[in-house]
Design an enzyme around this catalytic site. Sequence first.
Site, short mmCIF file in Angstrom:
data_model
loop_
_atom_site.label_atom_id
_atom_site.label_comp_id
_atom_site.label_asym_id
_atom_site.label_seq_id
_atom_site.Cartn_x
_atom_site.Cartn_y
_atom_site.Cartn_z
N ARG A 22 0.81 -1.29 0.12
CA ARG A 22 -0.06 0.04 0.10
C ARG A 22 0.96 1.36 -0.07
O ARG A 22 1.72 1.42 -0.77
CB ARG A 22 -1.02 -0.23 1.17
CG ARG A 22 -2.03 -1.39 0.87
CD ARG A 22 -2.97 -1.49 2.24
NE ARG A 22 -3.48 -0.50 2.92
CZ ARG A 22 -4.74 0.06 2.42
NH1 ARG A 22 -5.34 -0.33 1.32
NH2 ARG A 22 -5.25 1.08 3.01
N ASP A 146 -2.58 11.67 9.35
CA ASP A 146 -4.08 11.50 8.69
C ASP A 146 -4.89 13.01 8.64
O ASP A 146 -4.76 13.49 9.67
CB ASP A 146 -5.00 10.51 9.61
CG ASP A 146 -6.15 9.88 8.84
OD1 ASP A 146 -6.91 10.78 8.29
OD2 ASP A 146 -6.21 8.83 8.61
N TYR A 159 -7.59 5.39 17.10
CA TYR A 159 -6.63 5.73 16.17
C TYR A 159 -6.70 7.21 16.04
O TYR A 159 -5.55 7.95 16.01
CB TYR A 159 -7.30 5.12 14.68
CG TYR A 159 -6.83 5.62 13.51
CD1 TYR A 159 -5.55 5.05 12.87
CD2 TYR A 159 -7.42 6.75 12.49
CE1 TYR A 159 -4.84 5.65 11.86
CE2 TYR A 159 -6.71 7.13 11.59
CZ TYR A 159 -5.66 6.64 10.83
OH TYR A 159 -5.17 7.13 9.80
N LYS A 163 -3.17 9.39 16.33
CA LYS A 163 -2.57 10.27 15.26
C LYS A 163 -2.62 11.85 15.67
O LYS A 163 -1.80 12.42 15.21
CB LYS A 163 -3.38 10.32 14.03
CG LYS A 163 -3.46 8.95 13.35
CD LYS A 163 -1.99 8.60 12.70
CE LYS A 163 -1.98 7.30 11.82
NZ LYS A 163 -0.62 7.13 11.32
N1 LIG Z 1 -4.61 4.57 3.02
C1 LIG Z 1 -4.84 5.83 3.37
O1 LIG Z 1 -5.67 6.45 2.28
C2 LIG Z 1 -4.59 6.57 4.56
C3 LIG Z 1 -5.43 7.68 4.68
C4 LIG Z 1 -4.81 8.59 5.87
C5 LIG Z 1 -3.56 8.40 6.61
N2 LIG Z 1 -3.06 7.05 6.14
C6 LIG Z 1 -1.77 6.86 6.82
O2 LIG Z 1 -0.63 6.52 5.82
C7 LIG Z 1 0.12 5.31 6.49
C8 LIG Z 1 0.10 4.33 5.61
O3 LIG Z 1 -1.34 3.97 5.25
P1 LIG Z 1 -1.91 2.61 4.71
O4 LIG Z 1 -3.40 2.39 4.60
O5 LIG Z 1 -0.85 2.04 3.57
O6 LIG Z 1 -1.43 1.50 5.86
P2 LIG Z 1 -2.08 0.13 6.49
O7 LIG Z 1 -1.87 -0.71 5.28
O8 LIG Z 1 -3.08 0.10 7.36
O9 LIG Z 1 -0.55 -0.51 7.33
C9 LIG Z 1 0.62 -0.25 6.92
C10 LIG Z 1 1.32 -1.44 7.37
O10 LIG Z 1 1.59 -1.43 8.85
C11 LIG Z 1 2.17 -2.56 9.43
N3 LIG Z 1 1.84 -2.77 10.78
C12 LIG Z 1 0.44 -2.70 11.33
N4 LIG Z 1 0.42 -2.94 12.65
C13 LIG Z 1 1.68 -3.27 13.00
C14 LIG Z 1 2.35 -3.77 14.18
N5 LIG Z 1 1.67 -4.10 15.02
N6 LIG Z 1 3.86 -3.98 14.12
C15 LIG Z 1 4.30 -3.86 12.89
N7 LIG Z 1 3.87 -3.51 11.77
C16 LIG Z 1 2.58 -3.26 11.86
C17 LIG Z 1 1.71 -3.62 8.59
O11 LIG Z 1 2.65 -4.30 7.94
P3 LIG Z 1 2.51 -5.99 7.40
O12 LIG Z 1 1.53 -5.68 6.22
O13 LIG Z 1 4.03 -6.37 7.21
O14 LIG Z 1 1.84 -6.73 8.58
C18 LIG Z 1 0.88 -2.97 7.41
O15 LIG Z 1 0.81 -3.24 6.05
C19 LIG Z 1 -0.53 5.17 7.68
O16 LIG Z 1 0.14 5.57 9.11
C20 LIG Z 1 -2.01 5.54 7.94
O17 LIG Z 1 -2.69 6.05 9.27
C21 LIG Z 1 -3.45 6.28 5.26
#
Ligand SMILES: NC(=O)c1ccc[n+]([C@@H]2O[C@H](COP(=O)([O-])OP(=O)(O)OC[C@H]3O[C@@H](n4cnc5c(N)ncnc54)[C@H](OP(=O)(O)O)[C@@H]3O)[C@@H](O)[C@H]2O)c1
Length: 252
Positions: A22, A146, A159, A163
């Site tokens: 992602r 976020d 969450y 954040k």
């Molecule tokens: N996606 C969006 O549109 C969006 C919007 C707002 C903010 N964000 C922020 O941007 C960042 C990336 O977003 P995302 O949606 O790509 O993130 P995500 O898929 O929810 O999580 C990213 C990775 O975090 C790792 N993770 C979760 N819990 C863990 C733990 N206890 N120990 C170690 N690793 C852990 C996992 O790795 P593994 O897969 O290897 O287990 C997961 O693939 C995040 O900080 C999120 O809050 C994203």
Amino acid sequence: MASDKDRPLVGQAALVTGGARRLGRAISLALARAGADVVVHCHRSVAEAGALVRELRGLGRGAWVERAALDDAAQAEELFAAASRSAGGRLDILVNNASIFPKGRLGELDPADLDRNIRVNAFVPFVLGRALARERRGGCVVNMLDSRIMDYDAEHAAYHISKRVLATMTRMMALEFAPRVRVNAVAPGLVLPPPGEDDAYLKRFKRTNPLERHGSAEEVAEAVLFLARSGFITGQTVFVDGGRHMKGAVYG
Ligand SMILES: NC(=O)c1ccc[n+]([C@@H]2O[C@H](COP(=O)([O-])OP(=O)(O)OC[C@H]3O[C@@H](n4cnc5c(N)ncnc54)[C@H](OP(=O)(O)O)[C@@H]3O)[C@@H](O)[C@H]2O)c1
């Protein structure tokens, strides 16, 4: 052919937590394309991390996988030491991207859930940043926030609090770790659908931001890259959210 001018991060090494999938994957790729060697941290996504590392090596970069659960400070310290060893004894860039995003409203908030969200989403990023600052080499940290820190995400109360803690810690770290280490943040808005949702989710919510679209992982990675490259920016948050943070109404 790309020149060193197109690769401003040549000679630097980055650690991207949750870097296998992602947004983390897009960030790892962008850093490598800019010339950095990359340590891809993963927890469960071991196969994805391995495939990504092969792809990064194909670009001519040093790339390594480090696996760790990141639920507490000790695990974070161990990850930092292992990643630094993999990268040849140095890390210059830390992207605190790994995060948990559990559902739950304030009325049902449980102290254990609150504690876990703050540990994984805010305290571990701080511990990793502190480890970088202790190296006394300089460098930079980018914390992933976020867009919804600007208002209220009622459906993800723990969450949301975590954040907000990380947003405050970004400023505190920027002051405490200066002048050697810069600390900034990127706050994505509607970019990737959360687990269990698909593109219909993005279509449904795109009108919640002034630009009436969703962003791409590459646009988020571009902001991380900008902050990693800049020498005179610290304590800043870049919202990559189509202006969503100005509206102040969740899902509105
Ligand atoms: N996606 C969006 O549109 C969006 C919007 C707002 C903010 N964000 C922020 O941007 C960042 C990336 O977003 P995302 O949606 O790509 O993130 P995500 O898929 O929810 O999580 C990213 C990775 O975090 C790792 N993770 C979760 N819990 C863990 C733990 N206890 N120990 C170690 N690793 C852990 C996992 O790795 P593994 O897969 O290897 O287990 C997961 O693939 C995040 O900080 C999120 O809050 C994203």
